[in-house]
Design a protein around this motif. Structure first.
Motif, PDB file in Angstrom:
ATOM      1  N   LYS A  86       4.554 -25.431 -34.233  1.00 44.60           N
ATOM      2  CA  LYS A  86       5.315 -24.745 -33.250  1.00 44.60           C
ATOM      3  C   LYS A  86       4.937 -24.376 -32.151  1.00 44.60           C
ATOM      4  N   GLY A  87       4.094 -23.046 -32.517  1.00 47.82           N
ATOM      5  CA  GLY A  87       3.455 -23.311 -31.455  1.00 47.82           C
ATOM      6  C   GLY A  87       2.437 -23.387 -30.898  1.00 47.82           C
ATOM      7  N   ASN A  88       1.569 -24.984 -30.931  1.00 47.81           N
ATOM      8  CA  ASN A  88       0.755 -25.748 -30.459  1.00 47.81           C
ATOM      9  C   ASN A  88       1.824 -26.446 -29.375  1.00 47.81           C
ATOM     10  N   LEU A  89       3.071 -27.042 -30.268  1.00 51.72           N
ATOM     11  CA  LEU A  89       4.026 -27.892 -29.170  1.00 51.72           C
ATOM     12  C   LEU A  89       4.157 -27.351 -28.253  1.00 51.72           C
ATOM     13  N   ALA A  90       4.306 -25.727 -27.714  1.00 49.18           N
ATOM     14  CA  ALA A  90       4.834 -24.662 -26.967  1.00 49.18           C
ATOM     15  C   ALA A  90       4.025 -25.554 -25.327  1.00 49.18           C
ATOM     16  N   VAL A  91       2.769 -24.765 -26.531  1.00 51.42           N
ATOM     17  CA  VAL A  91       1.592 -25.062 -25.735  1.00 51.42           C
ATOM     18  C   VAL A  91       1.115 -26.074 -25.070  1.00 51.42           C
ATOM     19  N   VAL A  92       1.763 -27.122 -25.439  1.00 52.47           N
ATOM     20  CA  VAL A  92       0.887 -28.075 -25.006  1.00 52.47           C
ATOM     21  C   VAL A  92       1.894 -28.922 -24.184  1.00 52.47           C
ATOM     22  N   LEU A  93       3.235 -28.342 -23.949  1.00 49.11           N
ATOM     23  CA  LEU A  93       4.380 -29.067 -23.086  1.00 49.11           C
ATOM     24  C   LEU A  93       3.833 -28.014 -22.008  1.00 49.11           C
ATOM     25  N   VAL A  94       3.938 -26.514 -22.190  1.00 51.08           N
ATOM     26  CA  VAL A  94       3.976 -25.556 -20.932  1.00 51.08           C
ATOM     27  C   VAL A  94       2.508 -26.229 -19.820  1.00 51.08           C
ATOM     28  N   LEU A  95       1.223 -26.619 -20.705  1.00 50.57           N
ATOM     29  CA  LEU A  95       0.557 -27.223 -19.919  1.00 50.57           C
ATOM     30  C   LEU A  95       0.622 -28.740 -19.303  1.00 50.57           C
ATOM     31  N   LEU A  96       1.735 -29.829 -20.352  1.00 50.78           N
ATOM     32  CA  LEU A  96       1.354 -31.306 -19.448  1.00 50.78           C
ATOM     33  C   LEU A  96       2.457 -30.524 -18.502  1.00 50.78           C
ATOM     34  N   VAL A  97       3.457 -30.042 -18.246  1.00 47.00           N
ATOM     35  CA  VAL A  97       4.786 -30.355 -17.404  1.00 47.00           C
ATOM     36  C   VAL A  97       3.916 -29.480 -16.215  1.00 47.00           C
ATOM     37  N   GLY A  98       3.151 -28.154 -16.707  1.00 45.41           N
ATOM     38  CA  GLY A  98       2.190 -27.854 -15.072  1.00 45.41           C
ATOM     39  C   GLY A  98       1.784 -28.689 -14.512  1.00 45.41           C
ATOM     40  N   TRP A  99       1.122 -29.610 -15.407  1.00 42.91           N
ATOM     41  CA  TRP A  99      -0.143 -29.485 -14.696  1.00 42.91           C
ATOM     42  C   TRP A  99       1.063 -30.819 -13.624  1.00 42.91           C
ATOM     43  N   TRP A 129      -8.788 -25.222 -16.809  1.00 42.45           N
ATOM     44  CA  TRP A 129      -9.260 -23.844 -17.187  1.00 42.45           C
ATOM     45  C   TRP A 129      -9.199 -23.414 -18.596  1.00 42.45           C
ATOM     46  N   VAL A 130      -7.712 -23.156 -18.856  1.00 39.35           N
ATOM     47  CA  VAL A 130      -6.953 -23.044 -20.286  1.00 39.35           C
ATOM     48  C   VAL A 130      -6.714 -24.127 -21.275  1.00 39.35           C
ATOM     49  N   GLY A 131      -6.457 -24.993 -20.343  1.00 40.91           N
ATOM     50  CA  GLY A 131      -6.171 -26.195 -21.211  1.00 40.91           C
ATOM     51  C   GLY A 131      -7.012 -26.614 -22.188  1.00 40.91           C
ATOM     52  N   LEU A 132      -8.315 -27.080 -21.590  1.00 44.91           N
ATOM     53  CA  LEU A 132      -9.447 -28.500 -21.493  1.00 44.91           C
ATOM     54  C   LEU A 132     -10.164 -28.024 -22.665  1.00 44.91           C
ATOM     55  N   PRO A 133     -10.400 -26.499 -23.009  1.00 44.68           N
ATOM     56  CA  PRO A 133     -11.224 -25.831 -23.875  1.00 44.68           C
ATOM     57  C   PRO A 133      -9.778 -26.032 -25.075  1.00 44.68           C
ATOM     58  N   TYR A 134      -8.783 -25.556 -24.605  1.00 49.31           N
ATOM     59  CA  TYR A 134      -7.356 -26.093 -26.181  1.00 49.31           C
ATOM     60  C   TYR A 134      -7.913 -26.945 -26.524  1.00 49.31           C
ATOM     61  N   ILE A 135      -7.242 -27.602 -25.666  1.00 48.49           N
ATOM     62  CA  ILE A 135      -7.282 -29.583 -26.098  1.00 48.49           C
ATOM     63  C   ILE A 135      -9.039 -29.474 -27.010  1.00 48.49           C
ATOM     64  N   ALA A 136      -9.825 -29.158 -26.147  1.00 49.58           N
ATOM     65  CA  ALA A 136     -10.928 -29.343 -26.770  1.00 49.58           C
ATOM     66  C   ALA A 136     -11.440 -28.499 -28.132  1.00 49.58           C
ATOM     67  N   TYR A 137     -10.398 -27.755 -28.779  1.00 53.85           N
ATOM     68  CA  TYR A 137     -10.608 -26.998 -30.131  1.00 53.85           C
ATOM     69  C   TYR A 137      -9.742 -27.844 -30.951  1.00 53.85           C
ATOM     70  N   HIS A 138      -9.024 -27.989 -30.434  1.00 53.47           N
ATOM     71  CA  HIS A 138      -7.593 -28.478 -31.142  1.00 53.47           C
ATOM     72  C   HIS A 138      -7.762 -29.704 -32.039  1.00 53.47           C
ATOM     73  N   SER A 139      -8.416 -30.619 -30.833  1.00 54.64           N
ATOM     74  CA  SER A 139      -8.682 -32.257 -31.002  1.00 54.64           C
ATOM     75  C   SER A 139      -9.865 -31.887 -32.509  1.00 54.64           C
ATOM     76  N   ILE A 140     -11.554 -30.425 -32.406  1.00 55.16           N
ATOM     77  CA  ILE A 140     -12.287 -31.135 -32.566  1.00 55.16           C
ATOM     78  C   ILE A 140     -12.302 -30.530 -34.101  1.00 55.16           C
ATOM     79  N   THR A 141     -11.639 -29.262 -34.360  1.00 59.87           N
ATOM     80  CA  THR A 141     -10.990 -28.657 -35.674  1.00 59.87           C
ATOM     81  C   THR A 141      -9.408 -29.410 -36.189  1.00 59.87           C
ATOM     82  N   ARG A 142      -9.104 -30.769 -36.111  1.00 62.72           N
ATOM     83  CA  ARG A 142      -8.479 -31.090 -36.664  1.00 62.72           C
ATOM     84  C   ARG A 142      -8.646 -32.819 -37.127  1.00 62.72           C
ATOM     85  N   LEU A 143      -9.890 -32.803 -36.331  1.00 62.86           N
ATOM     86  CA  LEU A 143     -11.006 -34.489 -36.988  1.00 62.86           C
ATOM     87  C   LEU A 143     -11.254 -34.269 -38.727  1.00 62.86           C
TER      88      LEU A 143
END
Length: 420
Positions: A86-99, A129-143
């Motif tokens: 749920k937290g990850n979904l909230a972060v992603v939605l804030v990033l996408l809507v804000g962008w 600055w916030v979103g790309l590091p977060y997405i990179a972390y999320h993507s790499i650790t979920r491989l």
């Protein structure tokens, strides 16, 4: 009646997630290229096309968000007991809507107040600055290889078989007391390592960016273009007029971003010169000392960049372009004024009518101080009513011409009439 079976929620979400992931990758790569100063030169006309691609992909991302809307309630119900998801979904939605929202403002900045663009650009950058590091972390650790379960310790003793619920025998794992389980799992080690690497790579430049950007919403301390040291060696420095020394506009509000298509040039007063030639009665060439003797004026104006940012209430001091043209004597056949940058590459032009506007200035001072080399000093053109790519930096030559001239960015897709 038979019909095509509707895909389940899980499959729909997976498909949207896959599309969204690839779109974000394209947005990230194109956005970083657009903001990378060194890429502005070698991208050339491709930069205009890349910007359009970035905008279109952003709009497609908006479509993905719209498609996700009807599924959101069911998705939230599905993950109601999973706080991390749920937290990850909230972060992603804030990033996408804000962008998306800040990107729309930057896309349509010509139709909106300039201050909106400054705010939107700051938000867009901050989310990057916030979103790309977060997405990179999320993507790499979920491989898949990162989520591989920890290998069990070596079995050293035989345990008695126990009956499984279905009646089949099962073995419980047994571990050697001599080989205890690791204090950190493989997954945890990868998460900490990736997180630490991203932090080390991102935090220092982020603070440098924040230090520069915070000034976009308030007065600068010592002139928006002033730095402690200037690679240019221009002696003597120009003496400011009283209005310029007192900064009659109160000081520039905002920070200038340094864009260049060539390596930053250096200038020395011993070799610097300024020329007016072409279709004129009296071609003139000044050295630095003579140029400083020309009559100067002070004006306050705003400075708008076509990439979306602005700096307000700049106090400029310099020689009106109309004064220089009058001194050279414009011939009847001259219809355009061409400007040459001292970098040897950049040029631009105005019509003769545009060049004679009273606020077009060949500036030598900003907020009462010499213009730093990085921002176009020792002399730069200022055309307040047009976007800044018309305000040629490191100006050293003006030529009166008969035929239209399309400047560095105009031949790469920018408008020739750059009215704000």
């Amino acid at each position: 009646m038979g019909g095509r079976k509707r895909p389940g929620l899980g499959k729909q979400l997976a498909e949207l997630h896959r599309w969204n992931a690839w779109l974000v990758v394209v947005l990230a790569v194109s956005g970083l290229l657009l903001s990378w100063g060194a890429a502005r030169g070698w991208l050339g006309e491709g930069r205009v096309w890349l910007k359009q691609l970035h905008i279109y992909i952003g709009l497609i991302t908006a479509v993905i968000l719209v498609l996700y809307g009807p599924l959101m309630k069911r998705h939230l119900k599905q993950i109601r007991t999973r706080p991390r998801q749920k937290g990850n979904l909230a972060v992603v939605l804030v990033l996408l809507v804000g962008w998306l929202l800040s990107g729309i403002v930057l896309w349509q900045f010509r139709h909106l107040p300039p201050r909106w663009s400054n705010g939107a650009l700051a938000v867009h950058d901050l989310l990057t600055w916030v979103g790309l590091p977060y997405i990179a972390y999320h993507s790499i650790t979920r491989l898949r290889w990162a989520r591989k379960p920890e290998k069990r310790a070596i079995r050293t003793t035989e345990e008695p078989e126990r009956a499984a619920p279905g009646g089949e025998p099962r073995r419980e794992p047994a571990y050697s007391a001599a080989e205890p389980q690791a204090w950190m799992s493989r997954k945890q080690f990868i998460q900490w390592s990736v997180g630490l690497a991203i932090t080390v790579a991102v935090v220092p430049p982020f603070f440098r960016w924040a230090g520069r950007t915070l000034g976009d919403f308030g007065p600068s301390e010592a002139g928006g273009m002033t730095k402690e040291t200037d690679p240019n060696r221009m002696l003597p420095p120009p003496e400011p007029l009283p209005d310029s020394a007192n900064v009659i506009g109160g000081g520039a509000q905002g920070r200038f971003r340094v864009y260049t298509v060539t390596p930053l040039p250096k200038f020395d007063s011993a070799s610097w010169s300024f020329t007016i030639d072409g279709l004129v009665d009296n071609p003139i060439k000044w050295n630095w000392g003579d140029f400083l003797q020309l009559k100067r004026v002070v004006q306050v104006s705003d400075f708008h960049c076509v990439t979306g940012w602005s700096v307000y209430h700049n106090t400029w001091e310099g020689v009106p372009l109309s004064q220089l043209l009058s001194a050279a004597g414009v011939r009847p056949g001259a219809r355009f004024v061409k400007f040459y940058s001292g970098d040897g590459e950049y040029t631009d032009a105005l019509s003769l009518e545009q060049a004679q506007m009273e606020d077009v200035l060949v500036a030598v001072l900003h907020d009462g101080k010499p213009i730093h080399r990085d921002y176009g000093g020792p002399v730069r053109l200022i055309v307040p009513k047009m976007y800044a790519y018309k305000s040629v930096k490191w100006l050293e030559r003006i030529e009166l011409i008969e035929e239209p001239h399309y400047g560095y960015w105009e031949v790469r897709g920018y408008d020739n009439d750059a009215w704000v």
